[in-house]
Design a protein around this motif. Sequence first.
Motif, PDB file in Angstrom:
ATOM      1  N   GLY A  64       0.819  -1.217   0.000  1.00  0.00           N
ATOM      2  CA  GLY A  64       0.000   0.000   0.000  1.00  0.00           C
ATOM      3  C   GLY A  64       0.847   1.258   0.000  1.00  0.00           C
ATOM      4  N   TYR A  68       0.796   3.969  -3.071  1.00  0.00           N
ATOM      5  CA  TYR A  68       0.385   5.353  -2.821  1.00  0.00           C
ATOM      6  C   TYR A  68       1.528   6.344  -3.050  1.00  0.00           C
ATOM      7  CZ  TYR A  68      -4.400   4.696  -1.431  1.00  0.00           C
ATOM      8  OH  TYR A  68      -5.748   4.450  -1.448  1.00  0.00           O
ATOM      9  N   GLU A 105      -2.383   6.649   5.298  1.00  0.00           N
ATOM     10  CA  GLU A 105      -3.741   6.121   5.150  1.00  0.00           C
ATOM     11  C   GLU A 105      -3.803   5.026   4.095  1.00  0.00           C
ATOM     12  OE1 GLU A 105      -6.277   6.600   7.073  1.00  0.00           O
ATOM     13  OE2 GLU A 105      -5.185   8.051   8.295  1.00  0.00           O
ATOM     14  N   GLY A 106      -3.039   5.165   3.028  1.00  0.00           N
ATOM     15  CA  GLY A 106      -2.983   4.112   2.015  1.00  0.00           C
ATOM     16  C   GLY A 106      -2.388   2.830   2.557  1.00  0.00           C
ATOM     17  N   THR A 107      -1.372   2.960   3.392  1.00  0.00           N
ATOM     18  CA  THR A 107      -0.759   1.799   4.029  1.00  0.00           C
ATOM     19  C   THR A 107      -1.771   1.075   4.902  1.00  0.00           C
ATOM     20  OG1 THR A 107       1.387   2.888   4.028  1.00  0.00           O
ATOM     21  CG2 THR A 107       1.107   1.054   5.565  1.00  0.00           C
ATOM     22  N   VAL A 108      -2.481   1.823   5.745  1.00  0.00           N
ATOM     23  CA  VAL A 108      -3.480   1.231   6.638  1.00  0.00           C
ATOM     24  C   VAL A 108      -4.627   0.619   5.831  1.00  0.00           C
ATOM     25  CG1 VAL A 108      -5.168   1.757   8.434  1.00  0.00           C
ATOM     26  CG2 VAL A 108      -2.876   2.732   8.551  1.00  0.00           C
ATOM     27  N   PHE A 109      -5.074   1.325   4.784  1.00  0.00           N
ATOM     28  CA  PHE A 109      -6.166   0.831   3.949  1.00  0.00           C
ATOM     29  C   PHE A 109      -5.821  -0.520   3.331  1.00  0.00           C
ATOM     30  CE2 PHE A 109      -8.182   0.473  -0.220  1.00  0.00           C
ATOM     31  CZ  PHE A 109      -9.521   0.634   0.108  1.00  0.00           C
ATOM     32  N   PHE A 110      -4.652  -0.608   2.713  1.00  0.00           N
ATOM     33  CA  PHE A 110      -4.248  -1.862   2.074  1.00  0.00           C
ATOM     34  C   PHE A 110      -4.086  -2.974   3.101  1.00  0.00           C
ATOM     35  CE2 PHE A 110      -3.888   0.009  -1.935  1.00  0.00           C
ATOM     36  CZ  PHE A 110      -3.524  -0.948  -2.870  1.00  0.00           C
ATOM     37  N   ALA A 112      -5.385  -3.336   6.130  1.00  0.00           N
ATOM     38  CA  ALA A 112      -6.639  -3.749   6.759  1.00  0.00           C
ATOM     39  C   ALA A 112      -7.515  -4.559   5.805  1.00  0.00           C
ATOM     40  CB  ALA A 112      -7.391  -2.526   7.254  1.00  0.00           C
ATOM     41  N   HIS A 113      -7.725  -4.044   4.622  1.00  0.00           N
ATOM     42  CA  HIS A 113      -8.626  -4.729   3.706  1.00  0.00           C
ATOM     43  C   HIS A 113      -8.061  -6.062   3.198  1.00  0.00           C
ATOM     44  CE1 HIS A 113     -10.588  -0.837   3.755  1.00  0.00           C
ATOM     45  NE2 HIS A 113     -11.663  -1.450   3.312  1.00  0.00           N
TER      46      HIS A 113
END
Length: 173
Positions: A64, A68, A105-110, A112-113
């Motif tokens: 992620g 990003y 936020e991109g790191t966390v998004f990738f 988590a999902h």
Amino acid sequence: MSNKVVHAIYNDDDILLDAVKKTRAAHHHIEEVYTPFPVHGLDKAMGLAPTRLAICAFLYGITGFTIYANLLNYIMIVDWPQDIGGKPSFAFYQNLPAFVPVMFEGTVFFAAHLMVITFFLRSKLWPFKQAENPDVRTTDDHFLMEVGVHGNEEELVSFFKNTGAVEVKVIEK
């Protein structure tokens, strides 16, 4: 080869934990343990290997972050540089402080999902999958240990009664 299993039902998590330890010490193979809530130390008592999902989370986070960072570089520096608030858009490092929240936020998004998707695939949980619960009481207040029968069935039943099981059944799988 026999497809029989013993279902030993317990009504206390501490008794179950002791029974799992005794069962492993007697070299019986525990197929599965069903509990209404997580029992602390059960995975270690069953001899399960530690999970490698944390490694996946790290790799997904790095993925992620990389995506990003490259996306921000392409959009804000290469494709359409703009003068926003007097900040130059000539190099990625000059705008890095503004990009940090987006990359985080991109790191966390990738992470988590993709972790949720990995967990569901690893656990074989997909939409419309039927529940594999052998006894409905395990969703309320009982604990069930499923052990494969390899050898003397009566000896195994008496072994589990001695470990504190309130009910012992032999089931054909």
